[in-house]
Design a protein around this motif. Structure first.
Motif, short mmCIF file in Angstrom:
data_model
loop_
_atom_site.label_atom_id
_atom_site.label_comp_id
_atom_site.label_asym_id
_atom_site.label_seq_id
_atom_site.Cartn_x
_atom_site.Cartn_y
_atom_site.Cartn_z
N GLU A 254 0.86 -1.19 0.00
CA GLU A 254 0.00 0.00 0.00
C GLU A 254 0.89 1.24 0.00
OE1 GLU A 254 -2.80 2.23 3.30
OE2 GLU A 254 -2.75 0.04 3.26
N ASP A 255 0.71 2.12 -0.98
CA ASP A 255 1.47 3.36 -1.01
C ASP A 255 0.99 4.28 0.10
OD1 ASP A 255 3.41 5.02 -2.88
OD2 ASP A 255 1.81 6.37 -2.23
N LEU A 256 1.93 4.94 0.78
CA LEU A 256 1.60 5.80 1.92
C LEU A 256 1.64 7.29 1.56
CD1 LEU A 256 3.57 3.92 4.74
CD2 LEU A 256 1.14 3.75 4.18
N GLY A 257 1.37 7.59 0.29
CA GLY A 257 1.41 8.98 -0.13
C GLY A 257 2.81 9.43 -0.48
N SER A 258 3.60 8.53 -1.06
CA SER A 258 4.99 8.82 -1.39
C SER A 258 5.10 9.87 -2.48
CB SER A 258 5.69 7.54 -1.84
OG SER A 258 5.12 7.07 -3.06
N THR A 259 6.25 10.50 -2.55
CA THR A 259 6.49 11.54 -3.57
C THR A 259 6.61 10.94 -4.96
OG1 THR A 259 7.62 12.92 -1.95
CG2 THR A 259 8.03 13.41 -4.27
N ASN A 260 7.33 9.82 -5.08
CA ASN A 260 7.63 9.25 -6.40
C ASN A 260 6.84 7.99 -6.74
OD1 ASN A 260 9.79 11.11 -7.32
ND2 ASN A 260 10.79 10.38 -5.46
N GLY A 261 5.91 7.63 -5.86
CA GLY A 261 4.97 6.57 -6.19
C GLY A 261 5.46 5.15 -6.00
N THR A 262 4.49 4.23 -6.00
CA THR A 262 4.72 2.80 -5.91
C THR A 262 3.95 2.14 -7.05
OG1 THR A 262 4.84 2.94 -3.49
CG2 THR A 262 4.46 0.75 -4.44
N SER A 263 4.59 1.27 -7.79
CA SER A 263 3.88 0.60 -8.88
C SER A 263 4.06 -0.91 -8.79
CB SER A 263 4.35 1.11 -10.24
OG SER A 263 5.70 0.79 -10.46
N VAL A 264 3.05 -1.63 -9.25
CA VAL A 264 3.06 -3.09 -9.26
C VAL A 264 2.83 -3.55 -10.69
CG1 VAL A 264 1.93 -5.18 -8.40
CG2 VAL A 264 2.19 -3.19 -6.89
N ASN A 265 3.82 -4.26 -11.22
CA ASN A 265 3.76 -4.73 -12.61
C ASN A 265 3.45 -3.58 -13.58
OD1 ASN A 265 4.36 -7.42 -11.96
ND2 ASN A 265 2.21 -7.85 -11.50
N GLY A 266 4.07 -2.43 -13.33
CA GLY A 266 3.94 -1.29 -14.22
C GLY A 266 2.73 -0.41 -13.98
N MET A 267 1.85 -0.79 -13.07
CA MET A 267 0.65 -0.01 -12.77
C MET A 267 0.86 0.77 -11.47
SD MET A 267 -1.49 -0.60 -15.23
CE MET A 267 -3.06 -0.08 -14.53
N LEU A 268 0.65 2.07 -11.52
CA LEU A 268 0.82 2.92 -10.35
C LEU A 268 -0.25 2.61 -9.32
CD1 LEU A 268 2.64 5.26 -9.33
CD2 LEU A 268 0.87 6.82 -10.17
N ALA A 269 0.18 2.37 -8.08
CA ALA A 269 -0.77 2.06 -7.00
C ALA A 269 -1.38 3.34 -6.47
CB ALA A 269 -0.05 1.32 -5.88
N CYS A 270 -2.67 3.30 -6.19
CA CYS A 270 -3.35 4.44 -5.58
C CYS A 270 -2.99 4.52 -4.10
CB CYS A 270 -4.86 4.30 -5.74
SG CYS A 270 -5.43 4.33 -7.44
N VAL A 271 -2.86 5.73 -3.60
CA VAL A 271 -2.52 5.93 -2.19
C VAL A 271 -3.58 5.30 -1.30
CG1 VAL A 271 -2.12 7.64 -0.39
CG2 VAL A 271 -1.27 8.05 -2.70
N GLY A 272 -3.14 4.49 -0.34
CA GLY A 272 -4.06 3.91 0.63
C GLY A 272 -4.83 2.70 0.16
N VAL A 273 -4.54 2.21 -1.05
CA VAL A 273 -5.27 1.05 -1.59
C VAL A 273 -4.31 -0.14 -1.66
CG1 VAL A 273 -6.55 0.10 -3.53
CG2 VAL A 273 -6.79 2.53 -2.94
N PRO A 274 -4.53 -1.20 -0.87
CA PRO A 274 -3.64 -2.36 -0.90
C PRO A 274 -3.71 -3.08 -2.25
CG PRO A 274 -5.00 -2.35 1.09
CD PRO A 274 -5.58 -1.33 0.18
N VAL A 275 -2.53 -3.43 -2.78
CA VAL A 275 -2.43 -4.14 -4.05
C VAL A 275 -1.71 -5.46 -3.79
CG1 VAL A 275 -1.54 -4.05 -6.41
CG2 VAL A 275 -2.29 -1.94 -5.28
N PRO A 276 -2.26 -6.58 -4.26
CA PRO A 276 -1.62 -7.88 -3.99
C PRO A 276 -0.27 -8.04 -4.67
CG PRO A 276 -3.48 -8.13 -5.50
CD PRO A 276 -3.52 -6.73 -5.01
#
Length: 299
Positions: A254-276
């Protein structure tokens, strides 16, 4: 300056994970448990290994040994005793220490305090380690023979604050986990994160899934040593970047509102939404791209 001396030492640096949360939950109880652990576990174990408890500052402890074998053995013994100690506490009250061990030169002052790069590196290694675990430098790994029930697991190279060269760490892991009845249990399943940034610098850490399953708040990945379970010293990683959790028996990020983002398999994760996350997943934290794989338990 004349009263100072230099010597080679095996250094243990330890720090209590989630100290701020524990103090906010119950300051008096946390201090009581910490004092009990210090007097009943840390001090006698270090002394039994012919080491010296140099100092205690809040939730951090520093010790030195003349032998790396004795230092690592003491660190293992402390964590085993802390496991038994924690079983007597509520889950929310348990004290999970990170322990780092390094072999290096220290400066000793007239009061027998120790300073220098050796101490600083032990602290950095501790910060990269896991709560409840022991992490060591390559210098320690190369000259230390472990107890038969333990093995070194490569934790990869890490770029740490105020250190020019990457620091290669190794986790000390039990080959088997024994219950109170001495019957062997299955080792903890481990997820390994192996990453590389745009410059080719390698990063990595191992995640014990059984340990994570006990943490309702998850484990934070980020740049802040004092706020994260897994530290990535990289300019594109936020202080508290992402959180790893177990949701419905599956690993999620789960991204915590990072500056440069978190992505899973090339898809940017939404802040606060858990991604498997599964073995084979490509996880990008800032500019570090990780491959994720399941590590077969050692029997």
């Amino acid at each position: 300056m004349a009263s100072m001396q230099r010597r080679l030492a095996a250094i243990i640096h330890a720090d209590l994970a989630d100290f701020t949360r524990l103090m906010e939950g119950s300051e008096t109880l946390t201090v009581h448990h910490l004092k009990s652990a210090t007097s009943d576990i840390w001090r006698p174990t270090i002394e039994a290994g012919r080491g010296r408890l140099v100092g205690i500052v809040g939730d951090a402890m520093l010790a030195e040994f003349t032998s790396t074998v004795a230092a690592v053995a003491a660190a293992i013994d402390i964590q085993e005793r802390m496991t038994r100690f924690n079983r007597t506490l509520e889950v929310s009250e348990r004290l999970m220490f990170r322990i780092g061990v390094h072999l290096g030169e220290v400066i000793v002052d007239e009061d027998q305090n120790i300073f220098g790069d050796g101490v600083n590196l032990a602290a950095r290694i501790q910060a990269i380690g896991e709560p409840g675990g022991v992490a060591v430098s390559r210098a320690v790994r190369d000259i230390t023979e472990l107890q038969v029930d333990y093995a070194f697991v490569d934790g990869g190279e890490h770029q740490v604050k105020n250190v020019r060269r990457p620091v290669h760490i190794y986790h000390v892991r039990p080959k088997t986990v024994l219950s109170d009845t001495t019957e062997p249990l299955s080792p903890q399943p481990m997820m390994r994160f192996e990453g590389i940034d745009l410059s080719g610098q390698k990063y990595g850490f191992d995640l014990a899934l059984d340990w994570l399953a006990t943490r309702r708040q998850g484990a934070v990945v980020g740049r802040a040593v004092d706020q994260c379970e897994f530290v990535l010293a990289h300019r594109t990683v936020s202080r508290r970047h992402a959180c790893l959790t177990i949701v419905e028996d599956a690993l999620h990020v789960e991204d915590l509102g990072s500056t440069n983002g978190t992505s899973v398999n090339g898809m940017l994760a939404c802040v606060g939404v858990p991604v498997p996350i599964h073995p084979g997943t490509r996880l990008k934290i800032g500019d570090i791209e990780f491959s994720v794989r399941l590590v077969a338990p050692q029997a």
